[in-house]
Scaffold this active site. Structure first.
Site, mmCIF file in Angstrom:
data_model
loop_
_atom_site.group_PDB
_atom_site.id
_atom_site.type_symbol
_atom_site.label_atom_id
_atom_site.label_comp_id
_atom_site.label_asym_id
_atom_site.label_seq_id
_atom_site.Cartn_x
_atom_site.Cartn_y
_atom_site.Cartn_z
ATOM 1 N N CYS A 87 6.495 -6.888 6.838
ATOM 2 C CA CYS A 87 7.507 -6.279 7.701
ATOM 3 C C CYS A 87 8.132 -7.369 8.550
ATOM 4 C CB CYS A 87 6.880 -5.191 8.583
ATOM 5 S SG CYS A 87 8.090 -4.180 9.479
ATOM 6 N N CYS A 132 -1.393 6.299 10.357
ATOM 7 C CA CYS A 132 -0.124 5.738 10.808
ATOM 8 C C CYS A 132 -0.356 4.442 11.574
ATOM 9 C CB CYS A 132 0.585 6.757 11.698
ATOM 10 S SG CYS A 132 2.195 6.221 12.266
ATOM 11 N N CYS A 138 1.451 -1.850 15.744
ATOM 12 C CA CYS A 138 1.356 -1.545 14.320
ATOM 13 C C CYS A 138 0.707 -2.705 13.579
ATOM 14 C CB CYS A 138 2.757 -1.274 13.771
ATOM 15 S SG CYS A 138 2.814 -0.933 11.998
ATOM 16 N N CYS A 165 6.401 -4.844 15.473
ATOM 17 C CA CYS A 165 6.010 -3.859 16.484
ATOM 18 C C CYS A 165 4.548 -4.113 16.864
ATOM 19 C CB CYS A 165 6.192 -2.442 15.952
ATOM 20 S SG CYS A 165 7.905 -2.053 15.536
ATOM 21 N N CYS A 183 3.267 8.742 1.390
ATOM 22 C CA CYS A 183 3.821 7.741 2.303
ATOM 23 C C CYS A 183 4.125 6.485 1.491
ATOM 24 C CB CYS A 183 2.832 7.456 3.421
ATOM 25 S SG CYS A 183 3.452 6.330 4.693
ATOM 26 N N GLU A 214 0.819 -1.210 0.000
ATOM 27 C CA GLU A 214 0.000 0.000 0.000
ATOM 28 C C GLU A 214 0.855 1.262 0.000
ATOM 29 O OE1 GLU A 214 -4.087 -1.441 2.222
ATOM 30 O OE2 GLU A 214 -2.481 -0.672 3.494
#
Length: 422
Positions: free
Chosen positions: A142, A392, A149, A146, A135, A122
């Protein structure tokens, strides 16, 4: 799946799937997006052009690709009509495939994109009165996990190539209609009239800034991110100033100095906590590179100054990292390492399955006030794109790394269906 190799690099997942720098195409053509001028000259030479022709054509094509945004060789008007189909047979000017595009009520736009080998990722465009920020993602999935997230709940599939990273910027400029218009072949005296000369212009841009804050950890895809951003910053191409580009890292300490030396963009650090226990929990890379190592790397970052401050990103989690003591410890750490810094306070953006709640507004304001009173800028970020999961920490796709056995099963099940419809 892409034809990938395995490369051991420091991180929470080892080894990491690393894609080739060019994703192979089924038709055998080479996608030129993501290639610098010297590399374009090289592939033209390997395709059969002599050195002089390869140098000339690479210069022309580079301009059309990165300055003009043209995707069709037939529209490159200073390239001979005999050469245009020769190029089209061997090369292509690609963009990521758009799977879905969403518009938020606040103007934020999110695209779900797909690579040539079928992986989804994305990107998000956030318009403001004075700027427009894109962004950009650096990986599919990933590796850092985290816990606050949504992207961190995905498995890492692979790194994006330079072309897939630059392609996000190109696609955004396509969508925003920002490529220069008018004729460019003004070396021809027949075209040197007032109308032609005035028609070649770059209109005011909506896309003014880039943040490497999308899916993935940019410093675990350093070479590809570097090569992509150098193209974005090239004055003869996309020509975006390095002062308008920010790279965000969760704290890959060994790569931070190289980032400053070899890319030179602004640095943002996903800090999110000021004690070892809390940061170990919510940003697990802290177990590998602790807060002290991270802040020393920030102090050593090339080019950091009061004019180019390091940004600390700090997501506000209720009863986790938002106390007055946390704010005071943040101030102490910044002063201890004498950091030219500002702190972006980010209200936690919820997502399905999240373990945390957002700090109450009054608690966020109190935290901000304590840091501001110490002479450190600590603005509270206004959430954007929450209604389309574009804020975010909310980026996540259905992409997953499939095993070879699973791919074989899918292929075997597809073959009988194909035979039955033949």
């Amino acid at each position: 799946m892409a034809d990938t190799a395995l490369m051991s690099i420091p991180g929470q997942v080892d080894p990491v799937p690393v894609a080739r720098d060019i994703t192979p195409r089924a038709d055998g053509r080479i996608d030129l997006i993501g290639l610098p001028r010297a590399r374009i000259r090289d592939v033209f030479g390997k395709a059969g052009l002599d050195a002089k022709q390869a140098k000339l054509r690479s210069k022309q094509v580079y301009h059309w690709l990165y300055h003009r945004g043209v995707t069709d060789f037939m529209h490159m008007t200073d390239i001979g009509k005999a050469m245009q189909p020769w190029l089209a047979e061997r090369f292509v000017v690609g963009r990521p495939d758009v799977v879905d595009a969403q518009h938020s009520s606040d103007g934020t736009r999110k695209w779900l994109l797909k690579t040539g080998d079928g992986h989804e990722f994305e990107m998000v465009f956030i318009p403001d009165d004075a700027r427009g920020t894109l962004c950009v993602s650096s990986q599919v999935g990933c590796t850092l996990n985290c816990t606050f997230c949504a992207t961190g709940t995905m498995r890492l599939v692979r790194n994006l190539t330079p072309g897939e990273i630059v392609g996000q910027v190109m696609l955004a400029r396509d969508a925003l209609g920002e490529w220069p218009r008018g004729r460019m072949d003004l070396s021809d005296p027949a075209n040197e009239d007032e109308e032609s000369a005035s028609a070649y212009r770059a209109d005011g841009r909506l896309l003014t800034n880039i943040v490497m804050m999308g899916m993935g950890e940019p410093l675990y895809n350093f070479d590809h991110v570097r090569d992509a951003l150098l193209l974005v910053m090239d004055g003869e191409g996309l020509a975006l100033s390095k002062r308008r580009i920010t790279l965000s890292t969760s704290g890959v300490v060994p790569m931070m100095y190289r980032c400053g030396e070899e890319i030179g963009v602004n640095l943002a650090v996903s800090l999110h906590a000021v004690t070892k226990g809390v940061r170990d929990e919510i940003v697990p890379i802290n177990r590998k590179y602790g807060i002290e190592q991270l802040l020393q790397a920030c102090a050593d970052y090339p080019g950091a100054s009061n004019a180019r401050r390091i940004t600390f990103e700090y997501v506000m989690l209720k009863d986790k990292n938002d106390s007055d003591d946390d704010a005071r410890e943040l101030i102490r750490l910044i002063r201890q390492y004498d950091l030219p810094a500002k702190v972006n306070l980010i209200p936690f953006n919820p997502w399905p399955g999240a373990l945390y709640e957002c700090s109450p507004p009054e608690r966020i304001r109190r935290f901000s006030s304590i840091v501001f009173d110490a002479g450190i800028s600590a603005p509270i970020r206004t959430p954007r794109g929450r209604d389309i999961d574009a804020a975010c920490g909310q980026l996540k796709t259905a992409a997953e790394k499939k095993s070879r056995a699973q791919l074989d099963r899918e292929q075997n099940s597809a073959e009988p269906r194909a035979a039955s419809t033949a």
